[in-house]
Scaffold this motif. Structure first.
Motif, short mmCIF file in Angstrom:
data_model
loop_
_atom_site.label_atom_id
_atom_site.label_comp_id
_atom_site.label_asym_id
_atom_site.label_seq_id
_atom_site.Cartn_x
_atom_site.Cartn_y
_atom_site.Cartn_z
N TRP A 79 10.30 21.46 -13.17
CA TRP A 79 11.55 21.44 -13.91
C TRP A 79 11.43 20.44 -15.05
CZ3 TRP A 79 16.05 24.21 -12.33
CH2 TRP A 79 15.89 24.94 -11.16
N SER B 81 13.78 18.31 -18.26
CA SER B 81 15.02 17.96 -18.95
C SER B 81 14.67 17.11 -20.16
CB SER B 81 15.95 17.17 -18.02
OG SER B 81 17.10 16.72 -18.74
N GLY C 130 18.61 14.48 -18.12
CA GLY C 130 19.16 15.08 -16.92
C GLY C 130 20.42 15.89 -17.11
N SER D 123 20.75 18.73 -18.73
CA SER D 123 20.42 20.14 -18.54
C SER D 123 18.95 20.25 -18.16
CB SER D 123 20.71 20.93 -19.82
OG SER D 123 19.91 20.46 -20.90
N TRP D 124 18.62 21.37 -17.48
CA TRP D 124 17.28 21.54 -16.94
C TRP D 124 16.80 22.98 -17.14
CZ3 TRP D 124 14.64 17.54 -14.37
CH2 TRP D 124 15.40 16.39 -14.13
#
Length: 360
Positions: free
Chosen positions: A65, A67, A71, A73-74
């Protein structure tokens, strides 16, 4: 300029971010992120502030993942995170490291992947699995995992990895070929005449001393070690510790002789802190002597453990030290371990702890 510290937490139910200012006294918590996937390791690129979180399992599959907004949005990608068809599939990403313009991912079953586009796509560094010892690698208690990634700070061809339970391996040619570097580390679970094999040791954590790329520290299933020649030889530094067994090891951000450990009481005695009293152990002389740091940590009926990637420092002066427990507490020290506070509770099992210092 004002600064804030982000403590990045990988947990069994997603990524969390704990935030504070440079006083490191008042904290806020955000999360869970990454759709509450099991996350084994969360890191940040200090040059860009990009956060990467690696995880997954046999059900979700592996993914990293990403961002780019601390943090808020991912996104995630698993493109290329696969072994050739017909071989055992990749179950999860266990570790991530950035170095010299590349991003590396260690996976289960043990193998290495590299991304040159910020985690959008990955390619298998096949040379590691082509090592002659590969058919003999055996899983540790957590599986056959590549959990430690140590890039050389200035030579993009050099990289060290730690695999449970195969040992430490090093490449000097960008991953085309690898050498086992385990000389001097014990394997107490082997027959007595095979206690020091070329490979097959259960390394738990592998870290590099700041400013000294040839100095490595290793917490092993069977002891604590230091190497001053890039892992070609290892010397025991466990004298003075309450146990030869533990998982995390972290170096001071500036002092190559200062190291922090959190020993546990042994592999078959419950795997919690010795005498059920929490302490972080610190050396300031590269392992010649050790000091227990307990102020502010619970001292009665403490049965938590700390996993291999669940301890970190920040880069401030004095350095902050952080660790997360398998019972969901996050502890922080703003004075290099002299005193501690619990800054978060009731989280899922904490798999990893890393830090990022950004403009506030």
């Amino acid at each position: 300029m004002a600064q804030k510290i982000l403590v990045l937490l990988g947990t069994r139910k997603g990524t969390f971010i704990a935030e504070t200012d440079t006083n490191r006294q008042s904290w806020t918590l955000r999360g869970p992120f990454c759709e509450a996937w099991p996350i084994n390791h969360v890191i940040a690129d200090p040059a860009t502030g990009t956060i990467y979180a690696g995880g997954g399992n046999a059900w979700f599959g592996p993914a990293v993942w990403k961002s780019t907004d601390l943090g808020a949005s991912w996104t995630h990608s698993s493109e290329g995170l696969a072994y050739p068809e017909g071989t055992e599939p990749v179950k999860s990403v266990w570790s991530i490291a950035s170095g010299n313009g590349a991003l590396y991912a260690g996976v289960e079953p043990a193998g290495l992947f590299r991304s040159d586009d910020g985690g959008q796509s990955w390619r298998h560094v096949a040379g590691l699995q082509e090592h002659p010892s590969r058919p003999h690698w055996q899983p540790g208690g957590g599986g056959l995992i590549l959990h430690s990634l140590v890039p050389h700070p200035s030579d993009d061809k050099q990289l060290w990895v730690g695999i449970s339970s195969a040992g430490v391996f090093h490449t000097a040619d960008g991953g085309a070929t690898w050498e086992a570097r385990n000389r001097g580390t014990r394997a107490d679970y082997m027959p007595e005449d095979q206690r020091y094999p070329e490979y097959g040791q259960c390394v738990h954590s592998l870290v590099m001393a700041p400013g000294m790329p040839d100095r490595l520290y290793q917490q092993n299933h069977c002891g604590m070690y230091r190497s001053d020649d890039g892992g070609q030889h290892w010397d025991s530094i466990e004298a003075g510790l309450p146990s030869t067994f533990g998982f995390p090891a972290v170096t001071h951000p500036r002092d190559p002789a200062t190291l922090y450990l959190l020993p546990l009481n042994g592999d078959t005695a419950g795997r919690y802190v010795p005498d059920a009293r929490a302490a972080v152990w610190r050396t300031r002389d590269a392992g010649a002597s050790w000091q227990a740091l307990r102020d502010g940590l619970p001292q009665d009926n403490v049965f938590f453990g700390v996993l291999r990637q669940a301890m970190a420092t920040d880069k401030l002066a004095p350095a902050g030290i952080y660790f997360g427990t398998n019972t969901g507490e996050l502890y922080a020290s703003a004075d290099e371990g002299e005193s501690w506070n619990c800054v978060a509770q009731h989280l899922p099992t904490i798999s990893s702890v890393e830090t990022l210092v950004v403009a506030g």
